[in-house]
Enzyme design. Structure first.
Site, PDB file in Angstrom:
ATOM      1  N   HIS A   1       5.873  -4.885  -5.363  1.00  0.00           N
ATOM      2  CA  HIS A   1       5.632  -3.534  -4.854  1.00  0.00           C
ATOM      3  C   HIS A   1       6.274  -3.457  -3.469  1.00  0.00           C
ATOM      4  O   HIS A   1       6.356  -4.458  -2.759  1.00  0.00           O
ATOM      5  CB  HIS A   1       4.117  -3.329  -4.750  1.00  0.00           C
ATOM      6  CG  HIS A   1       3.680  -1.951  -4.380  1.00  0.00           C
ATOM      7  ND1 HIS A   1       3.678  -1.507  -3.087  1.00  0.00           N
ATOM      8  CD2 HIS A   1       3.210  -0.935  -5.135  1.00  0.00           C
ATOM      9  CE1 HIS A   1       3.219  -0.258  -3.057  1.00  0.00           C
ATOM     10  NE2 HIS A   1       2.926   0.112  -4.287  1.00  0.00           N
TER      11      HIS A   1
ATOM     12  N   ASP B   1      -0.203 -10.960  -3.575  1.00  0.00           N
ATOM     13  CA  ASP B   1      -0.568  -9.551  -3.650  1.00  0.00           C
ATOM     14  C   ASP B   1      -1.392  -9.380  -4.925  1.00  0.00           C
ATOM     15  O   ASP B   1      -0.847  -9.365  -6.023  1.00  0.00           O
ATOM     16  CB  ASP B   1       0.691  -8.680  -3.694  1.00  0.00           C
ATOM     17  CG  ASP B   1       0.352  -7.200  -3.872  1.00  0.00           C
ATOM     18  OD1 ASP B   1      -0.838  -6.866  -4.018  1.00  0.00           O
ATOM     19  OD2 ASP B   1       1.296  -6.380  -3.867  1.00  0.00           O
TER      20      ASP B   1
ATOM     21  N   GLN C   1      -3.332  -5.550  -8.194  1.00  0.00           N
ATOM     22  CA  GLN C   1      -3.531  -5.189  -9.602  1.00  0.00           C
ATOM     23  C   GLN C   1      -4.367  -6.228 -10.330  1.00  0.00           C
ATOM     24  O   GLN C   1      -4.778  -5.995 -11.460  1.00  0.00           O
ATOM     25  CB  GLN C   1      -2.168  -5.044 -10.307  1.00  0.00           C
ATOM     26  CG  GLN C   1      -1.288  -3.935  -9.763  1.00  0.00           C
ATOM     27  CD  GLN C   1      -1.809  -2.535 -10.105  1.00  0.00           C
ATOM     28  OE1 GLN C   1      -2.658  -2.343 -10.977  1.00  0.00           O
ATOM     29  NE2 GLN C   1      -1.305  -1.529  -9.394  1.00  0.00           N
TER      30      GLN C   1
ATOM     31  N   LYS D   1      -8.151   0.858  -6.149  1.00  0.00           N
ATOM     32  CA  LYS D   1      -7.756   0.558  -7.529  1.00  0.00           C
ATOM     33  C   LYS D   1      -8.869  -0.177  -8.260  1.00  0.00           C
ATOM     34  O   LYS D   1      -8.753  -0.493  -9.433  1.00  0.00           O
ATOM     35  CB  LYS D   1      -6.483  -0.298  -7.547  1.00  0.00           C
ATOM     36  CG  LYS D   1      -5.249   0.424  -7.019  1.00  0.00           C
ATOM     37  CD  LYS D   1      -4.026  -0.451  -7.132  1.00  0.00           C
ATOM     38  CE  LYS D   1      -2.948  -0.080  -6.136  1.00  0.00           C
ATOM     39  NZ  LYS D   1      -2.181   1.101  -6.504  1.00  0.00           N
TER      40      LYS D   1
ATOM     41  N   CYS E   1       7.015   2.543  -6.685  1.00  0.00           N
ATOM     42  CA  CYS E   1       7.151   1.741  -5.467  1.00  0.00           C
ATOM     43  C   CYS E   1       7.677   0.346  -5.773  1.00  0.00           C
ATOM     44  O   CYS E   1       7.227  -0.641  -5.179  1.00  0.00           O
ATOM     45  CB  CYS E   1       5.828   1.630  -4.713  1.00  0.00           C
ATOM     46  SG  CYS E   1       5.163   3.211  -4.224  1.00  0.00           S
TER      47      CYS E   1
HETATM   48  C1  LIG Z   1       0.967  -4.527  -6.690  1.00  0.00           C
HETATM   49  C2  LIG Z   1       0.619  -3.553  -5.606  1.00  0.00           C
HETATM   50  N1  LIG Z   1       0.655  -3.942  -4.322  1.00  0.00           N
HETATM   51  C3  LIG Z   1       0.336  -3.121  -3.325  1.00  0.00           C
HETATM   52  C4  LIG Z   1      -0.044  -1.820  -3.560  1.00  0.00           C
HETATM   53  C5  LIG Z   1      -0.341  -0.954  -2.381  1.00  0.00           C
HETATM   54  O1  LIG Z   1      -1.640  -0.483  -2.375  1.00  0.00           O
HETATM   55  P1  LIG Z   1      -2.052   0.531  -1.223  1.00  0.00           P
HETATM   56  O2  LIG Z   1      -1.136   1.715  -1.395  1.00  0.00           O
HETATM   57  O3  LIG Z   1      -3.466   0.881  -1.520  1.00  0.00           O
HETATM   58  O4  LIG Z   1      -1.861  -0.146   0.062  1.00  0.00           O
HETATM   59  C6  LIG Z   1      -0.094  -1.367  -4.872  1.00  0.00           C
HETATM   60  C7  LIG Z   1      -0.483   0.011  -5.213  1.00  0.00           C
HETATM   61  O5  LIG Z   1       0.184   0.997  -5.054  1.00  0.00           O
HETATM   62  C8  LIG Z   1       0.248  -2.246  -5.917  1.00  0.00           C
HETATM   63  O6  LIG Z   1       0.242  -1.850  -7.188  1.00  0.00           O
END
Ligand SMILES: Cc1ncc(COP(=O)(O)O)c(C=O)c1O
Lengths: 170, 419
Positions: B132, B208, B211, B234, B376
């Site tokens: 991401h 990270d 998910q 999430k 993203c």
């Molecule tokens: C794998 C992953 N990392 C990071 C994020 C970022 O999350 P947030 O926008 O809540 O910071 C997301 C979600 O958009 C994600 O799916």
């Protein structure tokens, strides 16, 4: 409640199916600019050949949804052979159409606010010349009812404006 | 409550679960709300909404500073939530659990605070092609600032990490930072294995888990990672709260990120000393109600049993893959692993030649919420050779009716755009 038929008018689908002026121009002499829609990842390429303050030729490349592709196709047909002043007027008129308050379109209470959603600054649509006719481009009017799609419709126009700026800069 | 949320009743009773989510009873243009965008953000159960309301109605006060009763209750509320989160992810101590705004801020904390202190020009950081942007852009920013080198683990055609060249990529690297589950492909990565590889190579491992934590039992100690980041919204929690887990050792070696109130021990005109973990990283008034909501969300999931959650999603994933292939054959392309047990309930797909934006516009007419775009993850999109995909994703409240509704909406889109 806006329906799909407000968005996907027949003319739009026609331009999507058979895009006008699709392809490339040799650059230079033409100017090549890329535009990105950061929301959906669509990329558009505009090739514009400006000579004697006129858009002598234009081609569209890249990929996108039906709204961005048809908008680009209609734009290319509308600006080809036009003077830069005329193109500027068209751009203003188009953007003005894309930033009309939804309530004034269908009188329903549940309209979108005049928010930043369209990404159009009021200064971009000030003093729209009265004589400008949008023609086929009018078909995109329904897009305002789908705020997230406005950027799809304006992508090619912003890219063209950038191309003309670059072409006339030096 | 058990450690790491492994309580397990056998199966999820989805019909009952759906009643816990007020938004699911909303109808959209006369049809039921079919919410298939939980990888983007999840819906919230009543218990989470109630916990936050209750906090504001009964105990709202600033934390860590008042001597009066409700201030003490507010402090207990946020620190209680920290304890719940700690147990949910199997962290050894509350000192390892830092509250942030979201996963993105957690990643920025790591890159800015740890990275700036411990990395030098030319140091290598290994990422994967399926990250991401939250685990890419902060590294690009650090690269611009101090000139680190980024290396990339590629993705196979099946959507797995291609670790064939991993030893070479890790050779001399200082960091391996990767996702535990792809938000585009659903791919579950071999976290413990990758962490061990990183450590063998002398690199730290950052995971990270945005998910992963919502969907699969997460045990950060079993992973052995140095840092783990995830986001609350999430996982049935509210927006505005995320978590950074770090080992005691690495958090102690990381300077504070933001400066201000709450994070100090002493301040003079000449300087400051920071306070202890985890508050050293929590400058300013924290997100108290959001922490309370996140705690309630973890408790809700623990009540369901994370094993049951996972089992439900694997079954529904199998149903989704089967339904879409049976009904649409070659007209549908589903990216990512074909084996349900190797993936989460995230389906990026292409249908006929219909652009994802147009596809999801038609879905919306049918009350079906699916995301279209690059999710993203533009480097991954490029590796897949597409600009955008439509992405449907599952959670505890989804059932086979939702998948059937998705397939029906695909039929409708196919008809609308048949030319
Ligand atoms: C794998 C992953 N990392 C990071 C994020 C970022 O999350 P947030 O926008 O809540 O910071 C997301 C979600 O958009 C994600 O799916």
């Amino acid at each position: 409640m806006p329906g799909l038929e407000d968005l996907y008018r027949e003319i739009i689908l026609d331009h999507y199916r058979s895009p006008r002026n699709k392809g490339e121009l040799e650059s230079p002499p033409a100017t090549r600019v890329e535009g990105f829609n950061p929301l959906c990842g669509d990329e558009i390429v505009v090739y514009v050949d400006v000579e004697d303050d006129t858009v002598k030729d234009i081609r569209i490349g890249g990929q996108g949804c039906s709204i961005s592709q048809s908008s680009a196709s209609m734009m290319s047909a509308a600006v080809k052979g036009k003077s830069l002043a005329e193109v500027k007027g068209l751009t203003k008129a188009f953007k003005a159409m894309m930033s009309i308050h939804e309530q004034s379109l269908d009188g329903e209470g549940e309209g979108l606010e005049e928010s930043g959603e369209s990404g159009i600054d009021p200064s971009e649509i000030a003093d729209v010349p009265e004589e400008v006719k949008l023609g086929d481009l009018e078909a995109l009017r329904g897009v305002v009812k789908f705020p997230v799609r406005i950027k799809c419709a304006t992508l090619s126009w912003n890219t063209l404006a950038q191309g003309i700026d670059e072409a006339t800069a030096g | 409550m058990s450690e790491a949320g492994t309580t397990g009743s056998a199966r999820l009773d989805v019909a009952r679960i759906r009643k816990d989510f007020p938004i699911l009873s909303r109808d959209i243009r006369g049809t039921r709300l079919v919410y298939l965008d939980s990888a983007n953000t999840s819906q919230k159960p009543q218990s989470v909404l109630d916990a936050m309301d209750h906090y504001y109605e009964r105990s709202n006060a600033n934390v860590h500073r008042g001597t009066y009763l409700i201030a003490q209750e507010a402090t207990e509320a946020i620190e209680g939530a920290r304890g719940i989160v700690r147990r949910f992810i199997g962290a050894p101590s509350d000192r390892n659990v830092v509250f942030t705004k979201n996963a993105t801020e957690a990643m920025n904390l790591v890159v800015r605070a740890w990275g700036t202190k411990h990395l030098r020009e030319g140091d290598a950081v290994v990422l994967t092609e399926m990250e991401h942007h939250a685990n890419i852009v902060p590294w690009h920013q650090l690269a611009e600032a101090i000139g680190i080198e980024l290396r990339w683990i590629p993705v196979t055609d099946e959507g797995h990490l291609d670790v064939g060249d991993l030893d070479r990529l890790l050779d001399g690297a200082k960091v391996l930072s990767f996702t535990a589950m792809s938000n585009v492909l659903g791919t579950v990565t071999p976290v413990a294995e990758l962490v061990a590889k990183a450590h063998d190579a002398g690199a730290i491992a950052i995971v990270d888990a945005s998910q992963h934590v919502p969907h699969i039992t997460t045990d950060v100690q079993a992973w052995g990672a140095d840092f783990v980041a995830f986001t609350g919204h999430k996982l049935l929690g509210p927006t505005g709260i995320g978590v950074l887990y770090g080992t005691e050792e690495i958090l102690e070696a990381t300077p504070p990120f933001l400066g201000g109130g709450e994070m100090i021990l002493n301040v003079t005109k000449d300087g400051f000393t920071h306070t202890e973990l985890p508050w050293k990283f929590e400058a300013g008034t924290p997100m108290i109600a959001e922490a309370v909501g996140l705690g309630a969300a973890c408790e809700y999931l623990t009540g369901l049993g994370m094993d049951a959650v996972r089992q439900h999603e694997v079954e529904l994933t199998a149903y989704t893959l089967r339904t879409l292939t049976e009904r649409f054959g070659d007209d549908v392309t589903i990216h990512g692993p074909s084996e349900p047990a190797a993936r989460g309930g995230v389906f990026s797909f292409a249908y006929k030649d219909i652009h994802p934006h147009d596809l999801t516009q038609v879905f919306d007419e049918h009350g079906v919420c699916v995301r279209a775009g690059h999710h993203c993850a533009k480097p991954l999109m490029r590796a897949l050779g597409v600009n955008a995909t439509a992405r449907a994703s599952l959670y505890v409240y989804n059932d086979t009716d939702d998948i059937d509704a998705l397939a029906d909406a695909m039929d409708a889109a196919g008809q609308f755009f048949s030319f």
